[in-house]
Design a protein around this motif. Sequence first.
Motif, short mmCIF file in Angstrom:
data_model
loop_
_atom_site.label_atom_id
_atom_site.label_comp_id
_atom_site.label_asym_id
_atom_site.label_seq_id
_atom_site.Cartn_x
_atom_site.Cartn_y
_atom_site.Cartn_z
N LEU A 80 -68.55 21.96 -31.36
CA LEU A 80 -69.38 21.89 -29.96
C LEU A 80 -70.83 22.55 -30.16
N THR A 81 -71.15 23.27 -30.60
CA THR A 81 -72.92 23.93 -31.12
C THR A 81 -73.41 22.67 -31.58
N MET A 82 -72.68 21.91 -32.87
CA MET A 82 -73.36 20.78 -33.41
C MET A 82 -73.67 19.49 -32.50
N ILE A 235 -67.24 16.42 -24.00
CA ILE A 235 -66.35 15.40 -24.79
C ILE A 235 -65.85 16.04 -25.84
N VAL A 236 -66.73 16.66 -26.73
CA VAL A 236 -66.45 17.14 -28.06
C VAL A 236 -65.09 18.41 -27.76
N PHE A 237 -65.45 19.20 -26.61
CA PHE A 237 -64.43 20.15 -26.39
C PHE A 237 -63.04 19.54 -25.85
N GLY A 238 -63.36 18.49 -25.16
CA GLY A 238 -61.99 18.03 -24.55
C GLY A 238 -61.15 17.26 -25.59
N VAL A 425 -77.17 8.74 -34.91
CA VAL A 425 -76.15 8.81 -36.02
C VAL A 425 -75.47 10.07 -36.18
N SER A 426 -76.17 11.25 -36.36
CA SER A 426 -75.39 12.49 -36.42
C SER A 426 -74.54 12.92 -35.21
N THR A 427 -75.05 12.70 -34.02
CA THR A 427 -74.27 13.03 -32.79
C THR A 427 -72.98 12.24 -32.68
N VAL A 428 -73.03 10.66 -33.20
CA VAL A 428 -71.89 10.14 -33.17
C VAL A 428 -71.05 10.59 -34.05
N GLN A 429 -71.51 10.99 -35.18
CA GLN A 429 -70.40 11.34 -36.38
C GLN A 429 -69.66 12.33 -35.78
N GLN A 430 -70.14 13.52 -35.08
CA GLN A 430 -69.50 14.57 -34.49
C GLN A 430 -68.55 14.26 -33.64
N VAL A 431 -68.86 13.26 -32.67
CA VAL A 431 -67.96 13.08 -31.54
C VAL A 431 -66.76 12.11 -32.19
#
Length: 504
Positions: A80-82, A235-238, A425-431
């Motif tokens: 979530l923090t990422m 979105i990541v939390f859910g 790119v980094s955000t998409v990887q986390q999601v």
Amino acid sequence: MTHDDSPQATTRAQAPTPTAAPTRDDATARRNSIVIWVLIVSAFVVILNETVMGVAIPHLMTDLGVTAVAAQWLTTAFLLTMAVVIPVTGFLLQRFHTRPVFIAAMTLFAAGTALAALAPGFEVLLVARVIQAGGTAIMLPLLMTTVMQLEPPATRGRRMGSISVVIAVAPAIGPTISGLILSALPWRFLFVFVLPIALTTLAIGARMIRNVTEPREAPLDVPSVVLSALGFGGIVFGLSAIGEHADGGAGATTVLALAVGGLALAAFVLRQLALQRIDDALLDLRTFRIPTFAVSIGMFVIMMMSLFGSIILLPLFMQGVLGLTVLQSGLLLLPGGLIMGLAAPSVGRAVDRIGSRPLLIPGAAILAATMWTLAAIVGPETPWWQLLACHIAQSVGLALMFTPLFAASLGSLPPRLYSHGSATVSTVQQVAAAAGTALFVSTMARVATAHEAAGETAAQAQASGIATAFAIAGVLATGAVVAAAFIRRPVESAGEQTGTPIAH
């Protein structure tokens, strides 16, 4: 023809040719190489830490007296923090020099690691993980942006090979390393072993990294930061909440988080589209106007879902169906991670020679074939060596995809969009990692519940659920084969094999 036989001529003829003094370009190349390698090692350390907590949950539940859901928050809070911090890194990398950004990132990570090693209870450990994630979120976009700015296009592929080790291998071997440590030592040693490495890289980086970029005045749009945090965070939390529930269900809190996240993300996109007209966007979305970048992002989603899905599904199958221990399942996943790391330099050199598409198409085909094979073979009687062979094949496919995609996606952007592209790119990887976990775990759980209700044993039902999840992964990977055909080699690097290469 006349000959000069004078002593002076003889002396001139015999005098050794003086060695050329190092040029300014050589010194700059060495400096750039040092900067990049320090960033690569640092990024590997912080990304490795992302997946070490999964297998530690039973130990944490016992030692800290918390439930499984609470213990899972140590991973959820990290992701979530990422997701919240990474979109802001585009601003940070434009506004500040390389060295202070690096020092801030590694200081956060080292401080969080030290706090985690000394944490007296669960609450402090959770705060420590959040601090660690803050440093991790900054490090990866910093690495990618710096490589794009310093590395000549002709040798960029081999550098991207090193980055793919960070992105793909570190998360893959994290559970194995965690299992090895926890088989003999308490959970605190997950952080005790990492802390000296983090402090060492911080010290070396603070001493050797020089400022290699030119900051510019970049405004920070506070509403964009808030919308980004709500959007990506929600979105990541859910998605993570869905992935954590064994029944694959979605409670009211999960649905609310996804709804808020979706609405906030839509508002964030609209605001960026308005702000980028005056170059004030927090995350410039003009990157998606470039077809190669847009297609690459879609393929990144498929790869990260496949990678993290297999990290979840294969251990569940090995332990829940085959009855292997945590350590045994971790060791079975280790060869694949090592193969990705060993293959990365060769794949990077191949990208420099022939471009990305000739590697992406077979890589995606191998990945799709592996997912379909797993969907066909998993069952209570599946021998472990077949799983090992499939995981190795999957790792080869991913190795053929990660480096070419990094080179093609970021290489297709103009320099002014490097920081925004890296953050995207980094955000998409986390999601995508959270989405892959949610999709595969919920699919597995729902199918397993239905099969168990139909009379299958628990092991048979779980195997059926996992087989269905792998079939979905096969469909996604087949789509990646088609998408790979649309990747184009960046114009600036096509056929460009000249220039002053940076020492490796």
